[in-house]
Design an enzyme around this catalytic site. Structure first.
Site, short mmCIF file in Angstrom:
data_model
loop_
_atom_site.label_atom_id
_atom_site.label_comp_id
_atom_site.label_asym_id
_atom_site.label_seq_id
_atom_site.Cartn_x
_atom_site.Cartn_y
_atom_site.Cartn_z
N CYS A 164 33.67 -0.48 -30.35
CA CYS A 164 33.20 0.16 -31.58
C CYS A 164 34.13 1.31 -31.94
O CYS A 164 34.36 2.20 -31.14
CB CYS A 164 31.77 0.65 -31.38
SG CYS A 164 31.05 1.49 -32.80
N GLU A 202 29.78 -9.33 -30.49
CA GLU A 202 28.79 -8.53 -29.77
C GLU A 202 29.28 -7.10 -29.69
O GLU A 202 30.48 -6.85 -29.55
CB GLU A 202 28.57 -9.12 -28.38
CG GLU A 202 27.53 -8.41 -27.54
CD GLU A 202 28.10 -7.41 -26.53
OE1 GLU A 202 27.32 -6.92 -25.68
OE2 GLU A 202 29.31 -7.11 -26.60
N ARG A 248 18.75 -3.95 -21.77
CA ARG A 248 20.09 -3.83 -22.35
C ARG A 248 20.06 -4.35 -23.78
O ARG A 248 19.99 -5.56 -24.02
CB ARG A 248 21.10 -4.63 -21.52
CG ARG A 248 22.55 -4.48 -21.95
CD ARG A 248 23.46 -5.39 -21.14
NE ARG A 248 24.86 -5.08 -21.31
CZ ARG A 248 25.53 -4.16 -20.62
NH1 ARG A 248 24.88 -3.45 -19.71
NH2 ARG A 248 26.81 -3.94 -20.81
N ARG A 250 21.87 -4.95 -27.33
CA ARG A 250 23.18 -5.11 -27.94
C ARG A 250 23.02 -5.76 -29.31
O ARG A 250 22.10 -6.56 -29.53
CB ARG A 250 24.11 -5.96 -27.06
CG ARG A 250 24.51 -5.29 -25.75
CD ARG A 250 25.36 -4.07 -25.98
NE ARG A 250 25.86 -3.44 -24.77
CZ ARG A 250 25.26 -2.46 -24.12
NH1 ARG A 250 24.09 -2.01 -24.54
NH2 ARG A 250 25.79 -1.93 -23.04
#
Length: 417
Positions: A164, A202, A248, A250
């Site tokens: 990112c 992802e 988690r 995502r």
């Protein structure tokens, strides 16, 4: 797809033995990718480079052949069946694996019947782990034209877990050109050149609100308007909903080529399977080196108490056998927020240079194998690196069951399922 090997495989014979370890990582990537793509059109980008490499090592007798059964390059450099995760025998689709890490995307897509025709990962330790499990060495820096030139044409799905990054879009329209200098730009450029049928991206959940939402808005604008792909709204998915005991989250971004005229896509629904840490916990005894020292444990307790007095929830956490692990991450408190009780320790002799003694409370770190299981990696997955490198690699990986669930829905839409 099988094709005439005379056209796509200019095999070279040679008198002298040579091993992959004698080549640079870039040369190893070329040779192993060539061998993985043998007898297919995807071998084309590697042929000339393979010839140059073999000539460089004074292996200079070119021959054409209709069979690779006795190909000395195959038998001496690369034995595909010795790796735990070979290409499926009858693949139904092809994909490329960008920012490949240690191959989480690859296992998921191979489980669905895919054949990986190209991979790229710049971290050398991750390349080592990838090679140990799949047989080919990922190419390095995907931002370079030297690497991009080896991406085959006509693959079906582009997979990428790109980092990112913020874009400089102040006063601009937030389009393709505004992403230059970022890793997403390279993903978009490859999509523009190669026109895959589908894309599967992802990223961390934080991408949704990164730079007040501008980063994600720019990504979607590029994919939808500049590249013309049908891209439904991204979806945040949690690994704990897909069969692994890890909290988690995502974000996933899926897209389809405009020529396919696809206008609908449904992300997978939670499986409804109850999971907990005991499902992945190692069988005792676990090596003493994973148990915390008394001094380090005392430091962690004091650190947590200080933050508690300030009203913060920071600090270590012990995951019960019936609990769900926090997200495994390679930085910050990634290991300390995933401590476990394991009283079945019998040897309290320190195995590393710790300060103090091994604690008697049975508190230890999770092992790299437990982190692997939390990410959905099978136990056959090889870990050829140090513990510190392994924690980093699994912490940076995708959760395989989630990727596989999304990939399965993509294949349904593509009518490959």
């Amino acid at each position: 797809m099988n094709v005439n090997s005379k056209k796509y495989n200019k095999v070279l014979s040679y008198p002298a033995p040579i091993q992959l370890k004698d080549m640079s990582l870039h040369e190893q990537a070329i040779v192993t990718h060539y061998l993985h793509n043998k007898n297919t059109p995807e071998a084309a980008p590697f042929i000339d480079a393979v010839q140059k490499i073999l000539c460089k090592y004074k292996i200079e007798t070119p021959v054409d052949t209709d069979t690779l059964q006795e190909n000395p390059l195959q038998t001496s450099l690369f034995i595909e069946h010795n790796v735990p995760f070979p290409t499926p025998p009858s693949p139904r689709f092809t994909f490329i694996d960008l920012f490949a890490g240690i191959g989480g995307f690859r296992i998921a897509m191979q489980n669905l019947g895919g054949r990986c025709v190209f991979s790229s990962e710049w971290d050398k330790d991750a390349q080592k782990t990838y090679k140990a499990n799949f047989g080919d060495v990922p190419f390095g820096d995907i931002t370079t034209e030297e690497v991009k030139q080896f991406i085959p044409d006509n693959f079906d799905i582009l997979c990428a877990g790109f980092p990112c990054q913020a874009f400089s879009i102040a006063g601009k329209r937030g389009g393709f050109e505004d992403t230059r200098g970022t890793l997403f730009f390279d993903v978009a450029e490859i999509i523009r050149r190669k026109q895959p049928k589908a894309i599967l991206l992802e990223n961390v959940k934080g991408l949704v609100n990164h730079d007040k939402g501008k980063t994600l808005a720019t990504i979607l604008n590029v994919l939808r308007n500049d590249l013309g792909y049908f891209v439904p709204d991204p979806k945040v998915l949690n690994a704990k909903d897909f069969g692994v005991p890890q909290n988690r989250e995502r974000v996933f971004i899926v897209g389809f080529h405009p020529d396919l005229n696809i206008s609908e896509f449904d992300y997978p629904k939670p499986l409804g399977i109850k999971v907990s840490f005991k499902d992945v916990k190692e069988t005792p005894p676990v090596p003493t080196k994973y148990y915390l020292s008394t001094q380090y444990l005392s430091t962690l307790k004091k650190h947590k108490e200080r933050h508690a007095r300030k009203g913060n929830g920071f600090g270590y956490e012990i995951i019960s056998d019936d609990g769900i692990a926090n997200a495994v991450v390679c930085g910050g408190m990634g290991r300390e927020r995933n401590l476990v009780y394991d009283p079945d320790i019998t040897d309290f002799t320190p195995q590393t240079n710790i300060k103090g003694e091994v604690n008697r409370e049975g508190i230890r770190k999770m092992t790299p194998r437990e982190w692997a299981r939390l990410q959905g990696f099978p136990d056959a997955f090889r870990i050829p690196v140090s513990d510190s490198a392994a924690y980093k690699q699994f912490g940076n990986s995708v959760a395989i069951p989630v990727v596989q669930a999304v990939g399965k829905e993509i294949l349904k839409v593509l009518k490959y399922a």
